[in-house]
Design a protein around this motif. Structure first.
Motif, short mmCIF file in Angstrom:
data_model
loop_
_atom_site.label_atom_id
_atom_site.label_comp_id
_atom_site.label_asym_id
_atom_site.label_seq_id
_atom_site.Cartn_x
_atom_site.Cartn_y
_atom_site.Cartn_z
N PRO A 13 0.81 -1.23 0.00
CA PRO A 13 0.00 0.00 0.00
C PRO A 13 0.84 1.27 0.00
O PRO A 13 0.43 2.29 -0.59
N THR A 16 1.95 1.85 -3.49
CA THR A 16 0.81 2.29 -4.29
C THR A 16 0.49 3.76 -4.04
O THR A 16 0.21 4.53 -4.97
N ALA A 17 0.54 4.16 -2.75
CA ALA A 17 0.27 5.57 -2.41
C ALA A 17 1.31 6.49 -3.02
O ALA A 17 0.98 7.56 -3.55
#
Length: 275
Positions: A13, A16-17
């Motif tokens: 994550p 991805t951020a």
């Protein structure tokens, strides 16, 4: 092992951020261009972050003033694609299939030609065009842009055509097809992805060209959209909505072509490496 897997899942994550943030930063100029094109005030500095009262006045002004320039750019880009493919495809096949000592020197010359700055080529073409009467003409811009795109097309197509088996061409020759007929019937269909890739990039080269448009057009009779935007700035510096609307309209053909042909581009660009 469980710790390693949990660490990888935790980093997923985060990556991805970070990717989303970077993508947002890269696309923000595009968003701001569209945003200002819809602002009724047309001021790039005082415009709101979101067009709460969007206006199409900028697009109406852009179409009225730059519509003809967009058509000229389409003609130049389409002609450049045709000339580039007609010249680069047979040249690439010859360099890929024929075995001569001078081919390595020919490839070196093609690579060197790609290193020459565009302004040098434009200045050299200006003298020749003045004698041939090709200044301020669509064919002149097509020839100039095609000359810039053909070396790139030869290199891309040759890398793919190296994997074309000579046996299938020889089989066509045995069946009675001539060399040119075999090339059109066998090699060209097999090389479809690479041809689309070269055609798309040559279109983008011609569509975004500014050096040739500025150097080889002197009377204002033939004005591509890139030169039109450049001259548009002086007259509409206080009304940026029309300028940004022109930039948006100029971006639409390139975006459409990239979206439609992206799978062919990926296959064509990597085809020579996997065959």
């Amino acid at each position: 092992m469980p710790t390693t897997l949990s660490g990888r899942r935790a980093r997923g994550p985060v990556r991805t951020a970070i990717a989303i943030v970077l993508l947002g930063l890269l696309l923000f100029p595009v968003y701001w261009m569209v945003n200002i094109s819809l602002q009724p005030s047309g001021n790039a500095l005082s415009g709101t972050f979101f067009p709460t009262h969007p206006s199409l006045a900028g697009y109406r002004s852009a179409i009225a003033d730059q519509g003809g320039h967009l058509v000229i750019s389409l003609l130049v880009a389409a002609g450049t694609v045709v000339v580039t493919l007609v010249v680069s495809a047979p040249c690439a096949y010859a360099l890929a299939q024929f075995r001569f000592r001078w081919i390595s020197w020919a490839l070196l010359a093609i690579l060197i030609s790609q290193m020459i700055p565009g302004i040098v080529i434009a200045n050299a073409l200006y003298t020749a065009y003045e004698r041939l009467g090709l200044l301020d003409s669509v064919p002149g811009l097509i020839i100039a842009n095609a000359a810039n795109a053909i070396p790139f097309g030869i290199l891309i197509l040759r890398s793919f055509m190296l994997g074309v088996p000579p046996s299938i061409v020889e089989a066509a020759r045995v069946d009675g097809a001539g060399l040119f007929r075999a090339f059109l019937s066998i090699v060209v269909p097999i090389s479809r992805n690479s041809l689309i890739t070269v055609g798309l990039f040559s279109f983008l080269f011609a569509w975004s060209d500014f050096i040739f448009a500025l150097t080889l057009t002197t009377k204002g009779q033939v004005v591509p959209v890139t030169l039109g935007i450049y001259t548009y700035l002086g007259a509409h510096i206080a009304n940026w909505s029309a300028v940004m609307a022109t930039a948006v309209l100029a971006s639409v053909p390139a975006i459409i072509l990239l979206v439609v042909a992206q799978r062919y581009i990926a296959a064509g660009a990597t085809g020579g490496a996997v065959k």
